[in-house]
Design a protein around this motif. Structure first.
Motif, mmCIF file in Angstrom:
data_model
loop_
_atom_site.group_PDB
_atom_site.id
_atom_site.type_symbol
_atom_site.label_atom_id
_atom_site.label_comp_id
_atom_site.label_asym_id
_atom_site.label_seq_id
_atom_site.Cartn_x
_atom_site.Cartn_y
_atom_site.Cartn_z
ATOM 1 N N VAL A 133 -19.524 -4.085 64.473
ATOM 2 C CA VAL A 133 -20.359 -5.512 64.408
ATOM 3 C C VAL A 133 -19.454 -6.239 64.409
ATOM 4 N N ARG A 134 -20.191 -7.294 65.396
ATOM 5 C CA ARG A 134 -19.208 -8.456 65.756
ATOM 6 C C ARG A 134 -18.871 -9.195 64.904
ATOM 7 N N LEU A 135 -17.795 -9.867 64.662
ATOM 8 C CA LEU A 135 -17.370 -10.874 63.127
ATOM 9 C C LEU A 135 -16.960 -12.362 63.834
ATOM 10 N N GLY A 162 -23.151 -10.374 58.394
ATOM 11 C CA GLY A 162 -25.015 -10.854 57.618
ATOM 12 C C GLY A 162 -24.124 -11.962 57.611
ATOM 13 N N MET A 163 -22.967 -12.897 57.827
ATOM 14 C CA MET A 163 -23.086 -14.934 57.308
ATOM 15 C C MET A 163 -22.929 -14.948 58.682
ATOM 16 N N GLY A 164 -23.540 -16.611 59.250
ATOM 17 C CA GLY A 164 -22.706 -17.483 60.147
ATOM 18 C C GLY A 164 -23.064 -16.958 61.406
ATOM 19 N N GLY A 165 -22.290 -16.830 62.627
ATOM 20 C CA GLY A 165 -22.263 -15.980 63.196
ATOM 21 C C GLY A 165 -21.483 -15.052 63.923
ATOM 22 N N SER A 166 -21.635 -13.920 62.667
ATOM 23 C CA SER A 166 -20.879 -12.824 63.017
ATOM 24 C C SER A 166 -22.710 -11.682 62.830
ATOM 25 N N ASP A 167 -22.583 -11.310 63.663
ATOM 26 C CA ASP A 167 -23.756 -10.140 63.715
ATOM 27 C C ASP A 167 -24.017 -9.905 62.033
ATOM 28 N N LYS A 168 -25.375 -9.536 61.880
ATOM 29 C CA LYS A 168 -26.033 -9.005 60.942
ATOM 30 C C LYS A 168 -27.278 -7.694 60.623
ATOM 31 N N PRO A 169 -26.510 -6.614 60.757
ATOM 32 C CA PRO A 169 -26.961 -5.545 60.820
ATOM 33 C C PRO A 169 -27.529 -5.473 60.207
ATOM 34 N N THR A 170 -28.603 -4.065 60.045
ATOM 35 C CA THR A 170 -29.539 -3.264 58.944
ATOM 36 C C THR A 170 -28.553 -2.678 57.724
ATOM 37 N N LEU A 222 -10.363 -6.224 62.172
ATOM 38 C CA LEU A 222 -10.198 -7.303 62.138
ATOM 39 C C LEU A 222 -8.813 -7.741 62.111
ATOM 40 N N VAL A 223 -7.942 -7.572 60.733
ATOM 41 C CA VAL A 223 -6.958 -7.891 61.065
ATOM 42 C C VAL A 223 -5.814 -6.977 62.155
ATOM 43 N N ARG A 224 -6.299 -5.703 62.088
ATOM 44 C CA ARG A 224 -5.404 -4.894 62.721
ATOM 45 C C ARG A 224 -5.509 -5.950 64.174
ATOM 46 N N GLN A 225 -6.244 -6.173 65.144
ATOM 47 C CA GLN A 225 -7.326 -6.217 66.527
ATOM 48 C C GLN A 225 -6.135 -7.327 66.432
ATOM 49 N N LEU A 226 -6.168 -8.494 65.363
ATOM 50 C CA LEU A 226 -5.558 -9.585 65.365
ATOM 51 C C LEU A 226 -3.743 -9.310 66.039
#
Length: 327
Positions: A54-56, A100-108, A123-127
């Motif tokens: 997902v895109r966060l 599912g929130m705001g500017g992040s993806d909302k998958p099923t 995300l933490v690791r990627q940052l």
């Protein structure tokens, strides 16, 4: 004479709005866009990362040890805007829109808190962070707890605001309120979270709330805020816009629909060994009864005079607790 005049005025206003839909909507949308909000927080920028499929979307600023902020329903990363600038003086602050929130993806799929915690871990690791302090409110607190339970090696300290992770106790909550306990403001001795059940229904809430989700939000804020002005008109416009679409309503409800699986997952978790701070408003009793025995180093404190939205109703007190705990 009042009723006909009111109806005429309403009809004229509606006609004007429908005649110029293109002019009315963009101005309102741009005023509460992430870009506009971030301009009010000097030193912060927004970013995106694709993690766990997902895109966060997140907003980050400051330097120092990393602190990850996870908001809950019905809000976005903006829920922490009152404390972000002060936190950023000592920390790298990362406020995240959950799956599912705001500017992040909302998958099923994927709204179990264990899966959402994996999103945050990646995300933490990627940052580029090996270990973080993690602060969660409401649904975000449930994800934060799951992050600590599933990724203790990445968790330095954990802070939960007003809500614990779902456990077997949650499955026993009553369907009906006790006599004389349910009104416009929460009775902290007899809370009635009817929306937990309403959000279990698939499809219907989207049909009922699309275009008028602000009505549910306004009731919710009235019920759970002690200081209703702490979430002002701009804040409410931000959250109404964030949950206006059917997709956004569906995704927010999916956090609640995952509770049964979250309860199952909770039964598999070992006792937390990192320091845990729980700050409660109306949820103080729930935090205390649920967390006792689940952490070896636990502090549960009542934030006096606060409703559910602690970081917004009592930002200075919240910052004081965090500064002492995270130092």
């Amino acid at each position: 004479m009042k009723t006909p005049l009111a109806l005429v005025a309403l009809a004229l206003a509606s006609t004007a709005l429908l005649s110029h839909p293109a002019q009315a909507a963009p101005k309102q949308t741009s005023a509460v866009s992430d870009a506009a909000l971030i301009r009010t927080l000097p030193g912060f920028t927004q970013g995106e990362a694709t993690v766990n499929g997902v895109r966060l979307h997140y907003v980050a600023g400051g330097q120092g040890s990393p602190v990850v902020l996870l908001p809950g329903w019905p809000q976005t990363w903006w829920a922490f805007h009152k404390i972000m600038p002060a936190l950023a003086r000592e920390h790298r602050v990362i406020s995240v829109d959950l799956r599912g929130m705001g500017g992040s993806d909302k998958p099923t799929r994927g709204y179990e808190k264990k899966t959402m915690a994996q999103d945050i871990f990646e995300l933490v690791r990627q940052l580029g962070h090996d270990k973080v302090d993690i602060v969660g409110h409401d649904i975000g607190a449930q994800v934060a707890f799951s992050f600590a339970a599933n990724h203790p090696e990445a968790t330095r300290k954990l802070v939960l605001l007003d809500v614990p992770h779902p456990d077997a106790q949650l499955a026993t909550w009553p369907l009906l309120p006790a006599v004389g306990t349910f009104g416009d403001k929460i009775d902290e001795a007899h809370p009635f979270a009817w929306w937990f059940a309403f959000h279990q229904v698939k499809g219907l809430p989207e049909q009922l709330l699309e275009g008028r989700v602000h009505l549910e939000q306004e009731w919710f804020f009235r019920y759970l805020l002690k200081d209703e002005g702490a979430i002002d008109a701009r804040d409410r416009a931000v959250y109404a816009a964030a949950y206006a679409s059917r997709d956004a309503i569906r995704a927010g409800n999916a956090w609640y629909q995952a509770f049964p699986q979250d309860i199952v997952d909770d039964g598999t978790y070992s006792k937390l060994t990192m320091p845990v701070l729980a700050l409660g408003g109306p949820g103080y009793g729930w935090l205390k009864s649920t967390l006792t025995g689940k952490a070896t180093d636990l502090r549960v404190l009542k934030v006096e005079g606060s409703g559910h939205f602690i970081a917004e109703e009592k930002p200075e007190a919240t910052l004081g607790y965090l500064a002492d705990f995270l130092k």
